[in-house]
Design an enzyme around this catalytic site. Structure first.
Site, PDB file in Angstrom:
ATOM      1  N   ASP A  46     -30.266  18.091  -6.461  1.00 63.01           N
ATOM      2  CA  ASP A  46     -29.468  17.332  -5.498  1.00 63.01           C
ATOM      3  C   ASP A  46     -30.098  15.969  -5.218  1.00 63.01           C
ATOM      4  O   ASP A  46     -31.331  15.852  -5.139  1.00 63.01           O
ATOM      5  CB  ASP A  46     -29.355  18.134  -4.195  1.00 63.01           C
TER       6      ASP A  46
ATOM      7  N   HIS B   9     -26.770  10.000 -11.825  1.00 61.40           N
ATOM      8  CA  HIS B   9     -26.704  11.187 -12.682  1.00 61.40           C
ATOM      9  C   HIS B   9     -27.455  10.949 -13.995  1.00 61.40           C
ATOM     10  O   HIS B   9     -28.135  11.838 -14.505  1.00 61.40           O
ATOM     11  CB  HIS B   9     -25.252  11.545 -12.966  1.00 61.40           C
TER      12      HIS B   9
ATOM     13  N   LEU C 242     -39.441  29.265 -23.727  1.00 64.83           N
ATOM     14  CA  LEU C 242     -38.813  29.088 -22.415  1.00 64.83           C
ATOM     15  C   LEU C 242     -37.331  29.381 -22.562  1.00 64.83           C
ATOM     16  O   LEU C 242     -36.697  28.938 -23.522  1.00 64.83           O
ATOM     17  CB  LEU C 242     -38.999  27.650 -21.897  1.00 64.83           C
TER      18      LEU C 242
END
Length: 247
Positions: free
Chosen positions: A18, A35, A129
């Site tokens: 956020d 973004h 991962l």
């Protein structure tokens, strides 16, 4: 980080990324620039997770509610998502990252779904991962889907509804995260203190870490701070703590 017992690190870290829009607004830039800048933080966080040995990292990229944003911003976010996936896939694969996606794919364009499926197939054998991206995802949607699957299975072959363990395991098998460990550490950047419909079932016993740092400024040092904070927590899961700890 060198002084932390690896056994006290989280198995599953989930992050609400956020603050992109506010970062851009503070610099008098379009939200889309925020973004774009947020991609740097994504890369830094993935690197940190690999270096610290975190097995599963889930990033909240686009929520069910984000479809309500202006069409221009949604289109820009989707283009950014496609661009990032196309540009980052080779490096992720080379570094042993398994990529998967959770969310309501039916709402996405067919071209995006095809890219996601290709990425999942290509990286399926990687095990350094597990990077999971939540796209068009909502926790309530996830729970409702699992409940529907549970009802369908019960209708086809009645379950022992009075057996809580069987009921829970069957329900969890219908979640988007079936077979994964629950969220241990839930991180939200940007100063807000809420879950925002993200992994509601999976985060039932997560440690909640909120930071005022806006997502574009989140880096490996910030990730390490969250891991250090987590390692110092005593996780009791409803049980009584040790002597001297808060009861």
């Amino acid at each position: 980080m060198s002084g932390i017992d690896p056994g006290r690190l989280p198995r599953h870290v989930a992050i609400v990324m956020d603050g992109n829009g506010r970062w851009a607004r503070a610099r008098h830039l379009p939200r889309t620039v925020g973004h774009q800048r947020g991609r740097r933080a994504v890369r830094a966080t993935i690197r940190a997770a690999m270096r610290r040995g975190v097995p599963l990292l889930t990033l909240f990229a686009f929520s069910s509610e984000n479809w309500k944003r202006p069409v221009e911003e949604v289109d820009a976010l989707m283009k950014l998502f496609i661009n990032a996936l196309e540009k980052e896939l080779d490096e992720l694969d080379e570094n042993g990252v398994r990529l998967s996606f959770i969310g309501e794919r039916a709402l996405l364009d067919e071209s995006i779904r095809a890219l996601m499926e290709a990425a999942e197939s290509r990286t399926a054998g990687n095990d350094r991962l597990h990077l999971q991206i939540a796209v068009s995802y909502g926790g309530r949607w996830d729970i409702l889907q699992a409940a529907r699957r549970l009802a369908e299975r019960h209708a086809a072959s009645p379950l022992a509804l009075d057996d809580p363990d069987t009921l829970q395991s069957t329900f969890e098998a219908g979640l988007a995260t079936a077979g994964q460990p629950p969220v241990d550490l839930f991180i939200r950047t940007g100063g807000e203190r809420r879950l925002s419909n993200f992994l509601l079932w999976q985060a039932a016993y997560a440690e909640l870490y909120f930071t005022d740092v806006l997502w574009p400024l989140f880096d490996e040092a910030e990730f390490d701070r969250a891991l250090t904070w987590f390692a110092e927590r005593e996780r009791r899961f409803g049980k009584v703590g040790s002597v001297g700890e808060r009861q």
